[in-house]
Design a protein around this motif. Structure first.
Motif, PDB file in Angstrom:
ATOM      1  N   UNK A 126     -71.396 -83.759 -37.338  1.00 56.50           N
ATOM      2  CA  UNK A 126     -72.634 -83.128 -37.774  1.00 56.50           C
ATOM      3  C   UNK A 126     -72.268 -81.815 -38.449  1.00 56.50           C
ATOM      4  N   UNK A 127     -73.178 -81.315 -39.298  1.00 57.17           N
ATOM      5  CA  UNK A 127     -72.919 -80.052 -39.983  1.00 57.17           C
ATOM      6  C   UNK A 127     -74.206 -79.262 -40.104  1.00 57.17           C
ATOM      7  N   UNK A 158     -77.694 -69.444 -41.985  1.00 61.05           N
ATOM      8  CA  UNK A 158     -78.224 -68.407 -42.867  1.00 61.05           C
ATOM      9  C   UNK A 158     -77.792 -67.033 -42.341  1.00 61.05           C
ATOM     10  N   UNK A 159     -78.008 -65.987 -43.137  1.00 62.40           N
ATOM     11  CA  UNK A 159     -77.547 -64.651 -42.745  1.00 62.40           C
ATOM     12  C   UNK A 159     -78.276 -64.125 -41.520  1.00 62.40           C
ATOM     13  N   UNK A 160     -79.444 -64.689 -41.177  1.00 66.30           N
ATOM     14  CA  UNK A 160     -80.170 -64.264 -39.978  1.00 66.30           C
ATOM     15  C   UNK A 160     -79.773 -65.101 -38.755  1.00 66.30           C
ATOM     16  N   UNK A 161     -78.779 -65.993 -38.930  1.00 62.97           N
ATOM     17  CA  UNK A 161     -78.318 -66.815 -37.817  1.00 62.97           C
ATOM     18  C   UNK A 161     -79.009 -68.152 -37.677  1.00 62.97           C
ATOM     19  N   UNK A 162     -80.031 -68.392 -38.484  1.00 69.76           N
ATOM     20  CA  UNK A 162     -80.751 -69.665 -38.425  1.00 69.76           C
ATOM     21  C   UNK A 162     -79.840 -70.808 -38.866  1.00 69.76           C
ATOM     22  N   UNK A 163     -79.836 -71.899 -38.081  1.00 73.20           N
ATOM     23  CA  UNK A 163     -79.007 -73.060 -38.401  1.00 73.20           C
ATOM     24  C   UNK A 163     -79.901 -74.205 -38.899  1.00 73.20           C
ATOM     25  N   UNK A 164     -79.512 -74.810 -40.017  1.00 77.96           N
ATOM     26  CA  UNK A 164     -80.237 -75.951 -40.580  1.00 77.96           C
ATOM     27  C   UNK A 164     -79.263 -77.110 -40.729  1.00 77.96           C
ATOM     28  N   UNK A 165     -79.601 -78.254 -40.133  1.00 79.52           N
ATOM     29  CA  UNK A 165     -78.686 -79.394 -40.176  1.00 79.52           C
ATOM     30  C   UNK A 165     -78.614 -79.977 -41.580  1.00 79.52           C
ATOM     31  N   UNK A 166     -77.399 -80.322 -41.990  1.00 79.25           N
ATOM     32  CA  UNK A 166     -77.177 -80.940 -43.289  1.00 79.25           C
ATOM     33  C   UNK A 166     -77.276 -82.454 -43.157  1.00 79.25           C
ATOM     34  N   UNK A 167     -77.577 -83.109 -44.266  1.00 79.43           N
ATOM     35  CA  UNK A 167     -77.672 -84.567 -44.314  1.00 79.43           C
ATOM     36  C   UNK A 167     -76.306 -85.121 -44.702  1.00 79.43           C
ATOM     37  N   UNK A 168     -75.658 -85.833 -43.769  1.00 77.21           N
ATOM     38  CA  UNK A 168     -74.323 -86.373 -44.025  1.00 77.21           C
ATOM     39  C   UNK A 168     -74.360 -87.821 -44.489  1.00 77.21           C
ATOM     40  N   UNK A 169     -75.520 -88.299 -44.867  1.00 74.02           N
ATOM     41  CA  UNK A 169     -75.637 -89.654 -45.402  1.00 74.02           C
ATOM     42  C   UNK A 169     -74.778 -89.790 -46.655  1.00 74.02           C
ATOM     43  N   UNK A 228     -75.701 -81.571 -50.320  1.00 77.36           N
ATOM     44  CA  UNK A 228     -76.510 -80.518 -49.706  1.00 77.36           C
ATOM     45  C   UNK A 228     -76.261 -79.191 -50.413  1.00 77.36           C
ATOM     46  N   UNK A 229     -77.325 -78.549 -50.892  1.00 73.53           N
ATOM     47  CA  UNK A 229     -77.201 -77.243 -51.536  1.00 73.53           C
ATOM     48  C   UNK A 229     -77.161 -76.135 -50.487  1.00 73.53           C
ATOM     49  N   UNK A 230     -76.185 -75.223 -50.624  1.00 70.93           N
ATOM     50  CA  UNK A 230     -76.148 -74.037 -49.773  1.00 70.93           C
ATOM     51  C   UNK A 230     -75.888 -72.823 -50.657  1.00 70.93           C
ATOM     52  N   UNK A 231     -76.322 -71.674 -50.188  1.00 70.75           N
ATOM     53  CA  UNK A 231     -76.123 -70.448 -50.947  1.00 70.75           C
ATOM     54  C   UNK A 231     -74.676 -69.973 -50.817  1.00 70.75           C
ATOM     55  N   UNK A 232     -74.131 -69.434 -51.891  1.00 70.47           N
ATOM     56  CA  UNK A 232     -72.770 -68.918 -51.889  1.00 70.47           C
ATOM     57  C   UNK A 232     -72.605 -67.849 -50.810  1.00 70.47           C
ATOM     58  N   UNK A 233     -71.496 -67.921 -50.114  1.00 72.39           N
ATOM     59  CA  UNK A 233     -71.178 -66.941 -49.079  1.00 72.39           C
ATOM     60  C   UNK A 233     -71.586 -67.335 -47.684  1.00 72.39           C
ATOM     61  N   UNK A 234     -72.366 -68.421 -47.543  1.00 71.42           N
ATOM     62  CA  UNK A 234     -72.802 -68.833 -46.199  1.00 71.42           C
ATOM     63  C   UNK A 234     -71.739 -69.686 -45.515  1.00 71.42           C
ATOM     64  N   UNK A 235     -71.895 -69.761 -44.182  1.00 70.81           N
ATOM     65  CA  UNK A 235     -71.004 -70.576 -43.356  1.00 70.81           C
ATOM     66  C   UNK A 235     -71.651 -71.919 -43.062  1.00 70.81           C
ATOM     67  N   UNK A 256     -51.531 -96.663 -31.179  1.00 67.66           N
ATOM     68  CA  UNK A 256     -51.920 -96.120 -32.476  1.00 67.66           C
ATOM     69  C   UNK A 256     -53.378 -96.455 -32.788  1.00 67.66           C
ATOM     70  N   UNK A 257     -54.061 -95.465 -33.336  1.00 66.94           N
ATOM     71  CA  UNK A 257     -55.424 -95.662 -33.799  1.00 66.94           C
ATOM     72  C   UNK A 257     -55.829 -94.487 -34.661  1.00 66.94           C
ATOM     73  N   UNK A 258     -56.716 -94.699 -35.621  1.00 68.34           N
ATOM     74  CA  UNK A 258     -57.156 -93.613 -36.497  1.00 68.34           C
ATOM     75  C   UNK A 258     -58.512 -93.963 -37.101  1.00 68.34           C
ATOM     76  N   UNK A 259     -59.249 -92.909 -37.433  1.00 71.45           N
ATOM     77  CA  UNK A 259     -60.528 -93.090 -38.124  1.00 71.45           C
ATOM     78  C   UNK A 259     -60.679 -91.947 -39.117  1.00 71.45           C
ATOM     79  N   UNK A 260     -61.137 -92.273 -40.299  1.00 70.15           N
ATOM     80  CA  UNK A 260     -61.313 -91.287 -41.366  1.00 70.15           C
ATOM     81  C   UNK A 260     -62.771 -91.256 -41.807  1.00 70.15           C
ATOM     82  N   UNK A 261     -63.284 -90.042 -41.929  1.00 78.33           N
ATOM     83  CA  UNK A 261     -64.639 -89.858 -42.439  1.00 78.33           C
ATOM     84  C   UNK A 261     -64.545 -89.005 -43.695  1.00 78.33           C
ATOM     85  N   UNK A 262     -64.901 -89.575 -44.837  1.00 74.58           N
ATOM     86  CA  UNK A 262     -64.852 -88.859 -46.110  1.00 74.58           C
ATOM     87  C   UNK A 262     -66.266 -88.695 -46.654  1.00 74.58           C
TER      88      UNK A 262
END
Length: 524
Positions: free
Chosen positions: A138-139, A143-154, A159-166, A229-235
C-alpha cells in the motif's frame, strides 16, 4: 640346526598364547546408534507447499521401524501414511508445522548421540511448510500538514503528487521472505534493501520516500527467500506523477561532496536562478585559530540530481574538525516549478561520504552474528577479569542483539577482545597514517557514578567514552571514543577496556551496539 630353531620359535609362541589366554577377548560388535538424516536439515526442515523432503534412517542395530507422515502429506510410491522403509520421500501439501514420526526398535540399548537409551526410540521431526512468497503493498502520500491519502496501486493507474512530498510505502508479505529490495524511480532514496532481521523486527513494514523531481516514475519491490527458494515481484509502472507545488521549498540536507558543499533541496532548482554571490560559508576551528568567512566562487546544479546545488569554495576545504555553516541571502533562487527559495542562515555543514570500515571486516559491528564465546578475556588476569559480558536480546539499538556488560563494584575492570570461533581476534582494516573516528551506540541502565569504556589499538588508553550519571540514562545514545590516528606496527585487533574503580563501588550495567570506525580528515 634350522629345524631346531623352528621348534624353539613355535614353542615360544605357544607359551605366550598360553600365558595370555585368560586376558584376551574377542572384538565385540559395534554398539547400536540412532542416526537419522533429512535432506533439509541444514535449513530447519523448511519446504514450500508442494515441496519434498527425504528422510533416511541409517541407524545401526534397528530390528524394525515405522514412519508416520502427517495428514495431507504423500509418500512417493505409496498411498499409506506409514512405512517401514529405511528411506522415504515425502511431499507436503498443507501450510504450517507438521510432524513426521519415527518409531524404532533395536536389538538392545541404543546410543542417541552420546546417551545410552533403551531399545525403543520414538522421534518426531518438525517440518515447516511455507506458503509461496507473496508481496502486498500500500502507499500513502503525506501532505505537509501530516494528512495521509492512500494512492491507487491498480495496474495502469498514475497518482499525481506535489513535488517535495513524501510517500509512505507499507509492505506486507506471505511465505517468510528473507530479503526485500525496493527501487523507487525518481525518489529519495532511489533504492532500499531490507534483510531477514529487519523484516522480522518490523523495520521493513514502512518505507518513506521523498519525490523531488518532476515527471512520471515507477516503483518495484522484490521479496525473496533463498531456501526453500521463492520470490515475488510487484512492478508498478508510472505509479507516481510529480507535479508543480506551491508549498515552500525545503532545505533537506547540507553536506560535503569532495571539496564542494551540497545543498539538497526538496524540489528541483531552476539552473538559471543559481547565483554563487547569494551564498556565504563561515568556518570555525578553535584549535587552529580559525574564524572566518569563505567566499563561494561558483554554484551549479548536480548533473545527476537537479535538486542539489553544489558550491565551490575559494582556496579552502572543510575538514572533519571544522565547524562550518552556510547562509543564503535571497536572490533569484527558484524551484523548477516556480517557487522562490526562502532565506536560511547558519545551516551546519556535515561531512558527507563517511564509510564505516567495520562493514568490510569480520568484526561484528552490530553484534548480530556473535555468541558469548566471541567476546573473550584479553588475558590480563586479576581485576581485569572482574566483569561479565554477554550477547543479549534484552535490548538492541538496531537488529535484535547487543553486548551487555556488567561491572559489579569498584574492583571491576574489563579487558576483552572480540574473537572468532578459533579464538583469533577480529582485525579492523585500519591503515597507517590515516585518522579515524570511533563511535558506538550505548544504553546505560540507571548509573549515577563515573566509569570509562575504551576501544584501544595502541595501549595509550586515549580512545575513551565516559559513562556517568551525566550521560543519557535508559535510552540509546551515540558515544564517541574520540579520534584515533593509526601508526605503523599498531595492532589491528582492538582491546575493549573498561573500569569502574572511580565509581565509588556503584554497580554498572550497560549495553553496546553498532560500533563504527570511519576515516576522517583533520585540519593540518
Amino acid at each position: 640346526m634350522k629345524k631346531l630353531n623352528y621348534i624353539v620359535f613355535f614353542s615360544m609362541i605357544a607359551m605366550l598364547i598360553g600365558c595370555n589366554a585368560n586376558e584376551w577377548e574377542a572384538p565385540s560388535e559395534e554398539p547400536n546408534h540412532h542416526v537419522v538424516y533429512t535432506s533439509e536439515a541444514d535449513y530447519d526442515n523448511k519446504v514450500e507447499v508442494g515441496g519434498k523432503i527425504s528422510f533416511g534412517d541409517v541407524s545401526r542395530g534397528v530390528t524394525s521401524r515405522t514412519w508416520t507422515i502427517p495428514s495431507g502429506a504423500i509418500m512417493d510410491g505409496s498411498t499409506s501414511s506409514t512405512s517401514s522403509e529405511d528411506v522415504i520421500h515425502v511431499t507436503f501439501n498443507e501450510v504450517g508445522e507438521h510432524k513426521v514420526e519415527l518409531a524404532q526398535t533395536f536389538g538392545s540399548s541404543v546410543y542417541v548421540d552420546t546417551v545410552l537409551m533403551g531399545s525403543q526410540i520414538d522421534t518426531a521431526y518438525t517440518v515447516t511448510v511455507l506458503e509461496p512468497v507473496d508481496v502486498s503493498l500500500k502507499a500513502y502520500v503525506i501532505d505537509i500538514d501530516g494528512t495521509e491519502t492512500e494512492l491507487d496501486l491498480t495496474s495502469g493507474v498514475t497518482n499525481e503528487i506535489l513535488a517535495g512530498l513524501y510517500v509512505k510505502y507499507v509492505f506486507d508479505s506471505k511465505g517468510s521472505p528473507e530479503n526485500v529490495n525496493y527501487e523507487f524511480e525518481g525518489g529519495d532514496p532511489a533504492t532500499m534493501v531490507y534483510d531477514e532481521t529487519q523484516i522480522l523486527e518490523g523495520t521493513a513494514a514502512e518505507t518513506f520516500v521523498q519525490y523531488k523531481r518532476l515527471g512520471e516514475f515507477s516503483t518495484s519491490v522484490v521479496a525473496s527467500r533463498d531456501r526453500p527458494f521463492g520470490a515475488d515481484t510487484l512492478s508498478l509502472l508510472n505509479l507516481i506523477k510529480v507535479v508543480p507545488s506551491t508549498h515552500p521549498v525545503e532545505l533537506t540536507g547540507v553536506y560535503t561532496v569532495g571539496e564542494k558543499v551540497a545543498l539538497d533541496f526538496s524540489r528541483e532548482i531552476n539552473p538559471e536562478t543559481v547565483e554563487a554571490a547569494t551564498f556565504t560559508i563561515h568556518l570555525v576551528n578553535t584549535d587552529k585559530g580559525i574564524d572566518k568567512s569563505v567566499a563561494v566562487t561558483s554554484a551549479s546544479l548536480d548533473a545527476d540530481a537537479a535538486n542539489i546545488v553544489l558550491l565551490e569554495l575559494e582556496d579552502e576545504v572543510i575538514y572533519y574538525d571544522d565547524v562550518a555553516t552556510v547562509t543564503y541571502t535571497p536572490g533569484n533562487l527558484t524551484s523548477l516549478d516556480g517557487k522562490e527559495v526562502d532565506a536560511f542562515s547558519d545551516q551546519l555543514i556535515s561531512i558527507g561520504g563517511l564509510v564505516n570500515i567495520l562493514e568490510s571486516s569480520t568484526f561484528d559491528q552490530g553484534i548480530e552474528n556473535s555468541l558469548n564465546s566471541n567476546y573473550a578475556a584479553a588475558g590480563w588476569g586479576g581485576s581485569w577479569d572482574n566483569y561479565t559480558a554477554e550477547v543479549t536480546s534484552e535490548k538492541a539499538y538496531s537488529g535484535s542483539k547487543s553486548l551487555k556488560i556488567h561491572m559489579a563494584d569498584a574492583s571491576a575492570n574489563m579487558a576483552m577482545v572480540h574473537v572468532d570461533d578459533s579464538g583469533s581476534g577480529h582485525e579492523v582494516p585500519t591503515e597507517a597514517g590515516k585518522t579515524y573516528l570511533i563511535t558506538a551506540m550505548i544504553y546505560i541502565d540507571n548509573y549515577t557514578a563515573w566509569a570509562g569504556f575504551e576501544v584501544d589499538f595502541n595501549a595509550t588508553w586515549t580512545n575513551r567514552a565516559e559513562l556517568s550519571g551525566g550521560s543519557p540514562q535508559n535510552e540509546w545514545y551515540e558515544a564517541s571514543f574520540g579520534i584515533y590516528t593509526c601508526r605503523d606496527g599498531e595492532s589491528k585487533v582492538p582491546t575493549l577496556r573498561a573500569f569502574n574503580e572511580y565509581g565509588g563501588g556503584v554497580p554498572l550495567t550497560y549495553y553496546v551496539d553498532d560500533f563504527s570506525i570511519v576515516e576522517v580528515s583533520l585540519r593540518p
